[in-house]
Design an enzyme around this catalytic site. Structure first.
Site, PDB file in Angstrom:
ATOM      1  N   GLY A 132     -10.814  55.967  -6.854  1.00 31.33           N
ATOM      2  CA  GLY A 132      -9.489  56.242  -7.410  1.00 31.33           C
ATOM      3  C   GLY A 132      -8.850  57.287  -6.532  1.00 31.33           C
ATOM      4  O   GLY A 132      -8.835  57.153  -5.317  1.00 31.33           O
ATOM      5  N   GLU A 133      -8.405  58.346  -7.149  1.00 38.42           N
ATOM      6  CA  GLU A 133      -7.768  59.429  -6.402  1.00 38.42           C
ATOM      7  C   GLU A 133      -8.471  60.717  -6.834  1.00 38.42           C
ATOM      8  O   GLU A 133      -8.339  61.125  -7.984  1.00 38.42           O
ATOM      9  CB  GLU A 133      -6.270  59.423  -6.735  1.00 38.42           C
ATOM     10  CG  GLU A 133      -5.473  60.465  -6.037  1.00 38.42           C
ATOM     11  CD  GLU A 133      -5.559  60.366  -4.518  1.00 38.42           C
ATOM     12  OE1 GLU A 133      -5.552  59.253  -3.951  1.00 38.42           O
ATOM     13  OE2 GLU A 133      -5.651  61.434  -3.889  1.00 38.42           O
ATOM     14  N   SER A 134      -9.209  61.311  -5.914  1.00 39.57           N
ATOM     15  CA  SER A 134     -10.060  62.441  -6.324  1.00 39.57           C
ATOM     16  C   SER A 134      -9.266  63.643  -6.812  1.00 39.57           C
ATOM     17  O   SER A 134      -9.746  64.377  -7.679  1.00 39.57           O
ATOM     18  CB  SER A 134     -11.009  62.825  -5.198  1.00 39.57           C
ATOM     19  OG  SER A 134     -10.317  63.010  -3.995  1.00 39.57           O
ATOM     20  N   CYS A 158     -16.585  56.091  -3.485  1.00 38.25           N
ATOM     21  CA  CYS A 158     -15.352  56.570  -2.852  1.00 38.25           C
ATOM     22  C   CYS A 158     -14.870  57.893  -3.466  1.00 38.25           C
ATOM     23  O   CYS A 158     -15.482  58.927  -3.213  1.00 38.25           O
ATOM     24  CB  CYS A 158     -14.308  55.466  -2.888  1.00 38.25           C
ATOM     25  SG  CYS A 158     -13.160  55.615  -1.527  1.00 38.25           S
ATOM     26  N   ARG A 197     -11.770  63.789   3.297  1.00 40.55           N
ATOM     27  CA  ARG A 197     -11.009  62.764   2.575  1.00 40.55           C
ATOM     28  C   ARG A 197     -10.158  61.919   3.528  1.00 40.55           C
ATOM     29  O   ARG A 197      -9.707  62.406   4.563  1.00 40.55           O
ATOM     30  CB  ARG A 197     -10.052  63.411   1.564  1.00 40.55           C
ATOM     31  CG  ARG A 197     -10.714  64.120   0.421  1.00 40.55           C
ATOM     32  CD  ARG A 197      -9.665  64.642  -0.549  1.00 40.55           C
ATOM     33  NE  ARG A 197      -8.892  63.555  -1.125  1.00 40.55           N
ATOM     34  CZ  ARG A 197      -7.617  63.643  -1.479  1.00 40.55           C
ATOM     35  NH1 ARG A 197      -6.952  64.771  -1.312  1.00 40.55           N
ATOM     36  NH2 ARG A 197      -6.989  62.595  -1.975  1.00 40.55           N
ATOM     37  N   ILE A 211     -11.316  51.767   1.256  1.00 38.06           N
ATOM     38  CA  ILE A 211      -9.917  51.967   0.840  1.00 38.06           C
ATOM     39  C   ILE A 211      -9.627  53.470   0.857  1.00 38.06           C
ATOM     40  O   ILE A 211     -10.108  54.209   0.006  1.00 38.06           O
ATOM     41  CB  ILE A 211      -9.677  51.377  -0.567  1.00 38.06           C
ATOM     42  CG1 ILE A 211     -10.049  49.891  -0.562  1.00 38.06           C
ATOM     43  CG2 ILE A 211      -8.230  51.582  -1.000  1.00 38.06           C
ATOM     44  CD1 ILE A 211     -10.018  49.231  -1.911  1.00 38.06           C
ATOM     45  N   ARG A 212      -8.893  53.906   1.840  1.00 40.32           N
ATOM     46  CA  ARG A 212      -8.658  55.351   2.045  1.00 40.32           C
ATOM     47  C   ARG A 212      -9.957  56.120   1.827  1.00 40.32           C
ATOM     48  O   ARG A 212     -10.020  57.113   1.084  1.00 40.32           O
ATOM     49  CB  ARG A 212      -7.542  55.862   1.124  1.00 40.32           C
ATOM     50  CG  ARG A 212      -6.172  55.294   1.514  1.00 40.32           C
ATOM     51  CD  ARG A 212      -5.056  55.856   0.670  1.00 40.32           C
ATOM     52  NE  ARG A 212      -5.316  55.636  -0.747  1.00 40.32           N
ATOM     53  CZ  ARG A 212      -5.482  56.605  -1.636  1.00 40.32           C
ATOM     54  NH1 ARG A 212      -5.403  57.857  -1.291  1.00 40.32           N
ATOM     55  NH2 ARG A 212      -5.711  56.303  -2.883  1.00 40.32           N
ATOM     56  N   HIS A 239     -16.281  50.394  -1.550  1.00 37.46           N
ATOM     57  CA  HIS A 239     -16.316  49.687  -2.843  1.00 37.46           C
ATOM     58  C   HIS A 239     -17.057  48.370  -2.657  1.00 37.46           C
ATOM     59  O   HIS A 239     -16.749  47.627  -1.737  1.00 37.46           O
ATOM     60  CB  HIS A 239     -14.899  49.345  -3.311  1.00 37.46           C
ATOM     61  CG  HIS A 239     -14.044  50.548  -3.527  1.00 37.46           C
ATOM     62  ND1 HIS A 239     -13.813  51.067  -4.772  1.00 37.46           N
ATOM     63  CD2 HIS A 239     -13.368  51.325  -2.662  1.00 37.46           C
ATOM     64  CE1 HIS A 239     -13.028  52.118  -4.668  1.00 37.46           C
ATOM     65  NE2 HIS A 239     -12.739  52.298  -3.400  1.00 37.46           N
ATOM     66  N   GLU A 258     -17.666  46.772  -5.852  1.00 32.91           N
ATOM     67  CA  GLU A 258     -17.329  46.185  -7.158  1.00 32.91           C
ATOM     68  C   GLU A 258     -16.091  45.293  -7.099  1.00 32.91           C
ATOM     69  O   GLU A 258     -15.815  44.556  -8.030  1.00 32.91           O
ATOM     70  CB  GLU A 258     -17.183  47.288  -8.219  1.00 32.91           C
ATOM     71  CG  GLU A 258     -15.931  48.140  -8.140  1.00 32.91           C
ATOM     72  CD  GLU A 258     -15.909  49.145  -6.988  1.00 32.91           C
ATOM     73  OE1 GLU A 258     -16.913  49.287  -6.273  1.00 32.91           O
ATOM     74  OE2 GLU A 258     -14.859  49.775  -6.798  1.00 32.91           O
TER      75      GLU A 258
HETATM   76  N1  GLN Z   1      -8.588  58.585  -0.824  1.00 27.89           N
HETATM   77  C1  GLN Z   1      -9.089  58.779  -2.147  1.00 27.89           C
HETATM   78  C2  GLN Z   1      -9.411  60.238  -2.381  1.00 27.89           C
HETATM   79  O1  GLN Z   1      -9.544  60.964  -1.453  1.00 27.89           O
HETATM   80  C3  GLN Z   1     -10.325  57.925  -2.403  1.00 27.89           C
HETATM   81  C4  GLN Z   1      -9.970  56.470  -2.337  1.00 27.89           C
HETATM   82  C5  GLN Z   1     -10.830  55.579  -3.149  1.00 27.89           C
HETATM   83  O2  GLN Z   1     -11.514  56.003  -4.082  1.00 27.89           O
HETATM   84  N2  GLN Z   1     -10.784  54.311  -2.830  1.00 27.89           N
HETATM   85  O3  GLN Z   1      -9.519  60.612  -3.489  1.00 27.89           O
END
Ligand code: GLN
Length: 196
Positions: free
Chosen positions: A50-52, A81, A108, A138-139, A174, A176
């Site tokens: 997600g987004e940390s 992630c 990150r 993904i990022r 990921h 999943e």
């Molecule tokens: N870029 C996100 C972060 O730094 C992580 C991305 C992800 O969980 N797919 O939080």
């Protein structure tokens, strides 16, 4: 075989539904974890991507940080992630207070922006066998340093991407999102069943 395991997925933000779906495919009835009481009686937990920065804020807003750290110190936990970032010892972003469960330090968004996300098949050393995994970055973060006691189970272009130590498994990618249940099964067999 896995139906007796109580596995939760931290469901505050991000990609938790896919993990719930993959666990259900393996006959686990997963629990969505939002409150500290939701952790009671669980044998294992997945902290999704997600987004940390957001996850970090919500963990405090939902007042679950203490219980989450306590749980993750002893019970099976898998961070994917953003979940990996939260479990790390250190991250290069002062906004995020990590849980410090696994001795890795991470950077990150180290592969670039959303548009630089990519799919790959990587090989992981699972129980001494090299096994292919379908993965998406993904990022994703990059693990820059890790302690001597950490096992590196897979790498991508020279950087560790799947690591473990005792009860804790982390992946910068990921799985999943794909039909491939290999790593979810590996977590259930080698972490959740073991640290019950
Ligand atoms: N870029 C996100 C972060 O730094 C992580 C991305 C992800 O969980 N797919 O939080």
């Amino acid at each position: 075989m896995f139906s007796r395991l109580n596995v939760g997925v931290l469901a505050l933000q991000g990609d938790f539904e896919r993990h719930l779906f993959r666990l259900s495919a393996l006959k686990v009835s997963p629990r969505e974890v939002r409150q500290k009481d939701d952790l009671s009686g669980l044998d294992g937990l997945i902290i999704p991507g997600g987004e940390s920065t957001t996850l970090n804020l919500l963990i405090d807003r939902f007042d679950i940080r203490g219980k989450l750290a306590e749980f993750s110190a002893h019970k099976a936990v898998w961070g994917t992630c953003a979940g990996l970032i939260m479990l790390a010892r250190q991250v290069n972003d002062p906004q995020i207070q990590t849980l410090g469960i696994i001795d890795i330090s991470v950077v990150r968004n180290a592969y670039g922006r959303q548009v630089h996300s990519f799919y790959s098949i990587i090989e992981a050393n699972l129980n001494g066998k090299m096994v292919p995994l379908e993965v998406s970055f993904i990022r994703a973060p990059i693990v820059k340093n890790y302690g001597n006691n950490i096992k590196v189970l897979a790498q991508y272009r020279g950087s560790p991407t799947l690591l473990s130590h005792q009860n804790c498994l982390v992946s910068s990618f990921h799985t999943e999102l794909h039909d491939d249940l290999t790593l979810t099964k590996y977590f259930l067999e080698n972490f959740v069943s073991v640290f019950k």
